[in-house]
Design a protein around this motif. Structure first.
Motif, PDB file in Angstrom:
ATOM      1  N   ILE A  55      35.482  39.442  45.927  1.00 26.92           N
ATOM      2  CA  ILE A  55      36.834  39.543  46.471  1.00 26.92           C
ATOM      3  C   ILE A  55      37.668  40.584  45.730  1.00 26.92           C
ATOM      4  CG2 ILE A  55      39.027  38.287  46.673  1.00 26.92           C
ATOM      5  CD1 ILE A  55      37.447  35.852  47.509  1.00 26.92           C
ATOM      6  N   LEU A  56      37.436  40.741  44.449  1.00 28.17           N
ATOM      7  CA  LEU A  56      38.251  41.661  43.653  1.00 28.17           C
ATOM      8  C   LEU A  56      37.749  43.110  43.677  1.00 28.17           C
ATOM      9  CD1 LEU A  56      38.919  39.386  40.566  1.00 28.17           C
ATOM     10  CD2 LEU A  56      40.420  39.835  42.502  1.00 28.17           C
ATOM     11  N   LYS A  57      36.635  43.359  44.326  1.00 29.94           N
ATOM     12  CA  LYS A  57      36.045  44.699  44.322  1.00 29.94           C
ATOM     13  C   LYS A  57      37.008  45.756  44.867  1.00 29.94           C
ATOM     14  CE  LYS A  57      32.001  47.288  45.746  1.00 29.94           C
ATOM     15  NZ  LYS A  57      30.714  47.232  46.434  1.00 29.94           N
ATOM     16  N   GLU A  58      37.737  45.438  45.911  1.00 34.67           N
ATOM     17  CA  GLU A  58      38.635  46.436  46.503  1.00 34.67           C
ATOM     18  C   GLU A  58      39.801  46.817  45.588  1.00 34.67           C
ATOM     19  OE1 GLU A  58      41.771  45.019  49.568  1.00 34.67           O
ATOM     20  OE2 GLU A  58      40.088  43.617  49.772  1.00 34.67           O
ATOM     21  N   TYR A  59      40.023  46.033  44.542  1.00 36.70           N
ATOM     22  CA  TYR A  59      41.108  46.325  43.605  1.00 36.70           C
ATOM     23  C   TYR A  59      40.624  47.099  42.377  1.00 36.70           C
ATOM     24  CZ  TYR A  59      42.854  42.590  46.526  1.00 36.70           C
ATOM     25  OH  TYR A  59      43.184  41.819  47.603  1.00 36.70           O
ATOM     26  N   ALA A  60      39.373  47.499  42.375  1.00 32.03           N
ATOM     27  CA  ALA A  60      38.792  48.222  41.238  1.00 32.03           C
ATOM     28  C   ALA A  60      39.605  49.463  40.854  1.00 32.03           C
ATOM     29  CB  ALA A  60      37.337  48.582  41.517  1.00 32.03           C
ATOM     30  N   ASP A 118      47.120  38.204  47.098  1.00 31.97           N
ATOM     31  CA  ASP A 118      46.288  38.757  48.162  1.00 31.97           C
ATOM     32  C   ASP A 118      44.854  38.224  48.075  1.00 31.97           C
ATOM     33  OD1 ASP A 118      45.907  40.540  50.399  1.00 31.97           O
ATOM     34  OD2 ASP A 118      44.872  41.905  49.026  1.00 31.97           O
ATOM     35  N   ALA A 119      44.276  38.233  46.887  1.00 30.34           N
ATOM     36  CA  ALA A 119      42.905  37.760  46.709  1.00 30.34           C
ATOM     37  C   ALA A 119      42.798  36.252  46.956  1.00 30.34           C
ATOM     38  CB  ALA A 119      42.404  38.115  45.317  1.00 30.34           C
ATOM     39  N   THR A 120      43.827  35.507  46.599  1.00 32.98           N
ATOM     40  CA  THR A 120      43.821  34.062  46.842  1.00 32.98           C
ATOM     41  C   THR A 120      43.868  33.771  48.335  1.00 32.98           C
ATOM     42  OG1 THR A 120      44.899  33.666  44.708  1.00 32.98           O
ATOM     43  CG2 THR A 120      44.955  31.870  46.302  1.00 32.98           C
ATOM     44  N   VAL A 121      44.657  34.541  49.073  1.00 39.71           N
ATOM     45  CA  VAL A 121      44.688  34.392  50.531  1.00 39.71           C
ATOM     46  C   VAL A 121      43.290  34.632  51.096  1.00 39.71           C
ATOM     47  CG1 VAL A 121      45.536  35.428  52.682  1.00 39.71           C
ATOM     48  CG2 VAL A 121      47.135  34.930  50.826  1.00 39.71           C
ATOM     49  N   LYS A 122      42.616  35.647  50.599  1.00 42.57           N
ATOM     50  CA  LYS A 122      41.254  35.937  51.065  1.00 42.57           C
ATOM     51  C   LYS A 122      40.307  34.796  50.727  1.00 42.57           C
ATOM     52  CE  LYS A 122      41.930  40.806  51.000  1.00 42.57           C
ATOM     53  NZ  LYS A 122      41.700  42.079  50.434  1.00 42.57           N
ATOM     54  N   MET A 123      40.476  34.199  49.561  1.00 42.83           N
ATOM     55  CA  MET A 123      39.649  33.048  49.185  1.00 42.83           C
ATOM     56  C   MET A 123      39.885  31.882  50.141  1.00 42.83           C
ATOM     57  SD  MET A 123      39.367  32.302  45.131  1.00 42.83           S
ATOM     58  CE  MET A 123      37.997  31.222  44.848  1.00 42.83           C
ATOM     59  N   CYS A 124      41.151  31.648  50.478  1.00 43.39           N
ATOM     60  CA  CYS A 124      41.481  30.558  51.402  1.00 43.39           C
ATOM     61  C   CYS A 124      40.848  30.794  52.768  1.00 43.39           C
ATOM     62  CB  CYS A 124      42.996  30.441  51.569  1.00 43.39           C
ATOM     63  SG  CYS A 124      43.870  29.875  50.112  1.00 43.39           S
ATOM     64  N   ARG A 125      40.911  32.016  53.234  1.00 50.51           N
ATOM     65  CA  ARG A 125      40.387  32.336  54.564  1.00 50.51           C
ATOM     66  C   ARG A 125      38.876  32.207  54.640  1.00 50.51           C
ATOM     67  NH1 ARG A 125      44.409  37.356  55.706  1.00 50.51           N
ATOM     68  NH2 ARG A 125      46.194  36.091  56.293  1.00 50.51           N
TER      69      ARG A 125
END
Length: 106
Positions: free
Chosen positions: A80-85, A50-57
């Motif tokens: 990007i990883l903040k929402e997974y805290a 999920d985070a990698t997709v966000k990085m790509c976008r």
């Protein structure tokens, strides 16, 4: 590499395989640092995807915090990883209970 194969199945991911591998490495390394592990635990592979997709976008838009044109608006979070805290905190708590060890960062 399971994460790479999952990313290749995403219809809107057009990045070169080497770029995807680098993004995966960056995200998984950051997750491992936050988790306090050497290897990415299996439950966090989905978060890595999920985070990698966000990085790509956000490629080519790095650094934008807000942008608007006509009725289209673009904004990115800085971490990007903040929402997974919450997931990271829950996992660390469960691991601490299993081992009785506590990891403290100064």
């Amino acid at each position: 590499m399971e994460i790479l194969e999952r990313l290749k199945k995403m219809p809107d991911i057009t990045e070169d395989e080497d770029v995807l591998k680098e993004y995966i490495t960056v995200i998984s390394d950051r997750l491992c640092l936050r988790l306090g592990t050497e290897k990415l635990p299996a439950p966090f592979q989905s978060i890595c995807v999920d985070a990698t997709v966000k990085m790509c976008r956000r490629t080519y838009y790095e650094g934008i915090s807000s942008e608007g044109a006509a009725s289209i608006s673009t904004s990115f979070v800085e971490d990007i990883l903040k929402e997974y805290a919450p997931e990271i905190a829950d996992w660390k708590e469960r691991e601490k209970e299993k081992t009785g060890k506590v990891v403290k960062f100064l």
